[in-house]
Design a protein around this motif. Sequence first.
Motif, PDB file in Angstrom:
ATOM      1  N   ALA A 116       0.891  -1.017  -0.148  1.00 16.40           N
ATOM      2  CA  ALA A 116      -0.011  -0.237   0.099  1.00 16.40           C
ATOM      3  C   ALA A 116       0.873   1.160   0.061  1.00 16.40           C
ATOM      4  O   ALA A 116       0.726   2.232  -0.447  1.00 16.40           O
ATOM      5  N   ALA A 117       1.980   1.240   0.878  1.00 16.40           N
ATOM      6  CA  ALA A 117       2.856   2.436   0.867  1.00 16.40           C
ATOM      7  C   ALA A 117       3.448   2.590  -0.377  1.00 16.40           C
ATOM      8  O   ALA A 117       3.759   3.856  -0.981  1.00 16.40           O
ATOM      9  N   ILE A 118       3.860   1.689  -1.396  1.00 17.49           N
ATOM     10  CA  ILE A 118       4.490   2.000  -2.260  1.00 17.49           C
ATOM     11  C   ILE A 118       3.540   2.126  -3.437  1.00 17.49           C
ATOM     12  O   ILE A 118       4.064   3.356  -4.318  1.00 17.49           O
ATOM     13  N   LEU A 119       2.201   1.690  -3.532  1.00 22.07           N
ATOM     14  CA  LEU A 119       1.357   2.486  -4.205  1.00 22.07           C
ATOM     15  C   LEU A 119       1.141   3.802  -4.046  1.00 22.07           C
ATOM     16  O   LEU A 119       0.985   4.631  -5.165  1.00 22.07           O
ATOM     17  N   ALA A 120       1.135   4.336  -2.837  1.00 25.68           N
ATOM     18  CA  ALA A 120       0.943   5.574  -2.559  1.00 25.68           C
ATOM     19  C   ALA A 120       1.939   6.611  -3.122  1.00 25.68           C
ATOM     20  O   ALA A 120       1.754   7.458  -3.505  1.00 25.68           O
ATOM     21  N   TYR A 121       3.252   5.867  -2.941  1.00 24.25           N
ATOM     22  CA  TYR A 121       4.288   6.668  -3.808  1.00 24.25           C
ATOM     23  C   TYR A 121       4.205   6.735  -4.979  1.00 24.25           C
ATOM     24  O   TYR A 121       4.352   7.778  -5.810  1.00 24.25           O
ATOM     25  N   GLU A 122       3.860   5.539  -5.847  1.00 20.50           N
ATOM     26  CA  GLU A 122       3.516   5.653  -7.262  1.00 20.50           C
ATOM     27  C   GLU A 122       2.636   6.672  -7.684  1.00 20.50           C
ATOM     28  O   GLU A 122       2.831   6.893  -8.821  1.00 20.50           O
ATOM     29  N   ALA A 123       1.477   6.549  -7.022  1.00 16.38           N
ATOM     30  CA  ALA A 123       0.341   7.702  -7.262  1.00 16.38           C
ATOM     31  C   ALA A 123       0.694   9.007  -7.225  1.00 16.38           C
ATOM     32  O   ALA A 123      -0.058   9.812  -7.375  1.00 16.38           O
ATOM     33  N   GLY A 124       1.852   9.276  -6.542  1.00 18.30           N
ATOM     34  CA  GLY A 124       1.924  10.570  -6.166  1.00 18.30           C
ATOM     35  C   GLY A 124       1.346  11.229  -5.001  1.00 18.30           C
ATOM     36  O   GLY A 124       1.519  12.413  -4.775  1.00 18.30           O
ATOM     37  N   LEU A 125       1.052  10.385  -3.939  1.00 21.29           N
ATOM     38  CA  LEU A 125       0.276  10.609  -2.805  1.00 21.29           C
ATOM     39  C   LEU A 125       0.963  11.178  -1.730  1.00 21.29           C
ATOM     40  O   LEU A 125       0.626  11.934  -0.924  1.00 21.29           O
ATOM     41  N   VAL A 126       2.453  10.583  -1.803  1.00 24.83           N
ATOM     42  CA  VAL A 126       3.308  10.981  -0.785  1.00 24.83           C
ATOM     43  C   VAL A 126       4.444  12.172  -1.034  1.00 24.83           C
ATOM     44  O   VAL A 126       5.139  11.587  -2.234  1.00 24.83           O
ATOM     45  N   PRO A 127       4.650  12.994  -0.557  1.00 25.12           N
ATOM     46  CA  PRO A 127       5.410  14.003  -1.039  1.00 25.12           C
ATOM     47  C   PRO A 127       6.955  13.388  -1.004  1.00 25.12           C
ATOM     48  O   PRO A 127       7.244  12.467  -0.156  1.00 25.12           O
ATOM     49  N   GLU A 128       7.795  13.795  -1.843  1.00 24.34           N
ATOM     50  CA  GLU A 128       9.255  13.217  -2.054  1.00 24.34           C
ATOM     51  C   GLU A 128      10.140  13.508  -0.763  1.00 24.34           C
ATOM     52  O   GLU A 128       9.999  14.699  -0.312  1.00 24.34           O
ATOM     53  N   GLN A 129      10.807  12.572  -0.183  1.00 23.34           N
ATOM     54  CA  GLN A 129      11.706  12.798   1.077  1.00 23.34           C
ATOM     55  C   GLN A 129      12.803  13.683   0.645  1.00 23.34           C
ATOM     56  O   GLN A 129      13.411  13.695  -0.579  1.00 23.34           O
TER      57      GLN A 129
END
Length: 218
Positions: A205-218
């Motif tokens: 789920a976390a990886i999908l959130a990254y792929e969808a751009g839901l999580v700001p880049e660190q």
Amino acid sequence: MIRVLLADDEALMRAGLTAILGTAGDIEVVAEAGDGRQAVDLALRHRPDLCLLDIRMPVLDGLRAAAELRRVLPEVAVVMLTTFSEDEYVTGALANGASGFLLKSGDPRELIIGIRAVAEGGAYLSPAIARRVITRLGAGPLGKQAVANTRVAELTVRERDVLALVGAGLSNAEIARRLHLVEGTVKGYVSQILTRLDLRNRVQAAILAYEAGLVPEQ
């Protein structure tokens, strides 16, 4: 107290990790193993909350040990230790139910943060390897993002909010505080997200959130 089983074939590495975890105050190493088979046997004996496994170990490597632990002790969380040169193993660990990935060469504080996050029901990917792992999960960034956006589009606004915070590595309790919800409600949202999107665990789920751009880049 978070009870941890530590498995690494290098005695010096085990000693160092045990010393670091001992400074946390809320983490106890209840057993140490030098190979994957011993790790599974000791986990059955000690029933830890979490197993910290090196990916490369003799007799039974970390990937196979994680798969065996998932079969015999599904309630025990698994966190994998990796190096930059072992990216190809990380996707395999993900498929075998690991909930966290930490770099051996990372900041000692990250080790404690990651273990706490996973023990509380969250997922944790070391920021230094998160994007490298994501890159390996598809043919190209733009293609992955398009597919991820299509999948995420079927979620409600609130479910997307929860997914974004799962992607940021927050536990259910932390998400509840952030969104002003009851922790049980967050747990229900996470379960719904995993079911609707056919995801195996919070790391996927976390990886999908990254792929969808839901999580700001660190």
